[in-house]
Design a protein around this motif. Structure first.
Motif, PDB file in Angstrom:
ATOM      1  N   ALA A  76       0.799  -1.177  -0.237  1.00 15.50           N
ATOM      2  CA  ALA A  76      -0.109   0.056   0.099  1.00 15.50           C
ATOM      3  C   ALA A  76       0.932   1.165  -0.102  1.00 15.50           C
ATOM      4  N   PRO A  77       0.280   2.307  -0.540  1.00 15.45           N
ATOM      5  CA  PRO A  77       1.261   3.692  -0.686  1.00 15.45           C
ATOM      6  C   PRO A  77       1.681   4.052   0.710  1.00 15.45           C
ATOM      7  N   SER A  78       2.910   4.418   1.059  1.00  9.83           N
ATOM      8  CA  SER A  78       3.349   5.133   2.119  1.00  9.83           C
ATOM      9  C   SER A  78       4.605   5.948   1.862  1.00  9.83           C
ATOM     10  N   ALA A  79       4.868   6.944   2.322  1.00 13.08           N
ATOM     11  CA  ALA A  79       5.914   8.002   1.750  1.00 13.08           C
ATOM     12  C   ALA A  79       7.348   7.192   2.250  1.00 13.08           C
ATOM     13  N   PRO A  80       8.174   7.400   1.550  1.00 12.37           N
ATOM     14  CA  PRO A  80       9.566   6.949   2.086  1.00 12.37           C
ATOM     15  C   PRO A  80      10.103   8.048   2.877  1.00 12.37           C
ATOM     16  N   VAL A  81      11.186   7.411   3.834  1.00 14.74           N
ATOM     17  CA  VAL A  81      11.793   8.432   4.797  1.00 14.74           C
ATOM     18  C   VAL A  81      13.220   8.162   4.367  1.00 14.74           C
ATOM     19  N   ARG A  82      13.849   6.986   4.144  1.00 18.51           N
ATOM     20  CA  ARG A  82      15.193   6.821   3.909  1.00 18.51           C
ATOM     21  C   ARG A  82      15.648   5.671   3.011  1.00 18.51           C
ATOM     22  N   THR A  95      13.642  13.353   1.039  1.00 17.79           N
ATOM     23  CA  THR A  95      13.048  14.514   0.999  1.00 17.79           C
ATOM     24  C   THR A  95      11.831  14.310  -0.242  1.00 17.79           C
ATOM     25  N   ASP A  96      10.999  15.175   0.084  1.00 19.22           N
ATOM     26  CA  ASP A  96       9.749  14.867  -1.318  1.00 19.22           C
ATOM     27  C   ASP A  96      10.247  16.068  -2.142  1.00 19.22           C
ATOM     28  N   LEU A  97      10.021  15.737  -3.528  1.00 18.43           N
ATOM     29  CA  LEU A  97      10.124  16.755  -4.523  1.00 18.43           C
ATOM     30  C   LEU A  97       8.783  16.922  -5.445  1.00 18.43           C
ATOM     31  N   GLY A  98       8.323  17.973  -5.612  1.00 21.93           N
ATOM     32  CA  GLY A  98       7.508  18.225  -6.501  1.00 21.93           C
ATOM     33  C   GLY A  98       7.799  19.048  -7.808  1.00 21.93           C
ATOM     34  N   VAL A 160      14.736   0.787   1.128  1.00 18.97           N
ATOM     35  CA  VAL A 160      13.648   2.072   1.193  1.00 18.97           C
ATOM     36  C   VAL A 160      12.811   1.878   2.510  1.00 18.97           C
ATOM     37  N   THR A 161      13.184   2.676   3.585  1.00 17.81           N
ATOM     38  CA  THR A 161      12.235   2.693   4.958  1.00 17.81           C
ATOM     39  C   THR A 161      11.175   3.586   4.453  1.00 17.81           C
ATOM     40  N   ARG A 162       9.936   3.278   5.023  1.00 18.33           N
ATOM     41  CA  ARG A 162       8.801   3.936   4.646  1.00 18.33           C
ATOM     42  C   ARG A 162       8.340   4.450   6.016  1.00 18.33           C
ATOM     43  N   ARG A 163       7.343   5.304   5.833  1.00 22.39           N
ATOM     44  CA  ARG A 163       6.718   6.160   6.958  1.00 22.39           C
ATOM     45  C   ARG A 163       5.952   4.956   7.723  1.00 22.39           C
ATOM     46  N   ASP A 164       5.340   3.932   7.060  1.00 20.18           N
ATOM     47  CA  ASP A 164       4.539   2.928   7.830  1.00 20.18           C
ATOM     48  C   ASP A 164       5.260   2.047   8.545  1.00 20.18           C
TER      49      ASP A 164
END
Length: 226
Positions: A76-82, A95-98, A160-164
């Motif tokens: 499931a989608p979850s933002a990556p942190v590392r 960091t997130d890029l737009g 990739v470590t994720r926020r979840d």
């Protein structure tokens, strides 16, 4: 490095640096490592081999390869942190890029040499689709986070470590260098049925006055989670 939107499905990479770093020995510049032809999809074998008959980024197993023939189901989608790439010593926060007003992709601040960014308007790493992580190859003071990206090899691991709290584990399928003038947009950014990852930085040789002539791209697919 900057990227610009091309249509609705993928991005177009354009290499651009305000200030780059080169070590000089005599008159010869020492530039970042470039992937050898053996690490391209066309060279095989590897954990997965790209078939010329497939569309987009689907992979067909290379059954003659001794490597593991597996994929993991998307998360499931979850933002990556590392992000960690043990083989080349990368251990970086993300960091997130737009997108900027002109349609180009934001880049991590060049002042922070150990920082990569993921494209937040695309799939996060581990989710279904093609996730994009970009990082500088160098800055004015020396090598940056993806300086050694061209040293990656098929079968190397990306984590990739994720926020979840879960870690998405990817296996490198290929590492290629693409010239700016014929960058393969669909191959790099096209939709994927499973969870895939691209790590991108500048490369392809360097010319004073114009900068790097292309991009190094590491292609990987999800092979495990923990």
């Amino acid at each position: 490095m900057s990227t610009q939107v091309k249509g609705q499905a993928w991005l177009l990479v354009i290499a651009a640096f305000a200030g780059v770093w080169l070590i000089r020995t005599g008159s010869e510049p020492v530039t970042p490592p470039a992937p050898p032809p053996s690490e391209a999809f066309a060279a095989g074998p590897g954990p997965y081999q790209k078939s010329p008959r497939t569309e987009g980024n689907r992979r067909e197993p290379n059954r003659s390869s001794p490597g593991p023939q597996r994929t993991a189901p998307p998360l499931a989608p979850s933002a990556p942190v590392r992000l960690r790439v043990p083989a080349i010593g990368v251990d970086t926060p993300l960091t997130d890029l737009g997108l900027r007003a002109d349609g180009s992709l934001e880049v991590p601040p060049a002042s922070n040499a150990n920082l990569a960014g993921w494209y937040r308007e695309g799939p996060p790493p581990g989710a279904r689709g093609t996730a994009i992580v970009a990082g500088h190859v160098d800055n004015a003071r020396g090598p940056a986070v993806f300086y050694a990206l061209g040293s990656l090899r098929k079968g190397h691991r990306i984590e990739v470590t994720r926020r979840d709290g879960r870690t998405a584990v990817f296996t490198v399928d290929a590492v290629e260098v693409h010239r700016n003038e014929d960058f393969p947009d669909r191959k790099v950014y096209g939709a994927a049925a499973g969870a895939e990852l691209r790590l991108i930085t500048c490369g392809g040789g360097y010319t004073e006055g114009t900068g790097y002539r292309g991009n190094v791209v590491a292609y990987a697919h999800l092979t495990g989670t923990r």
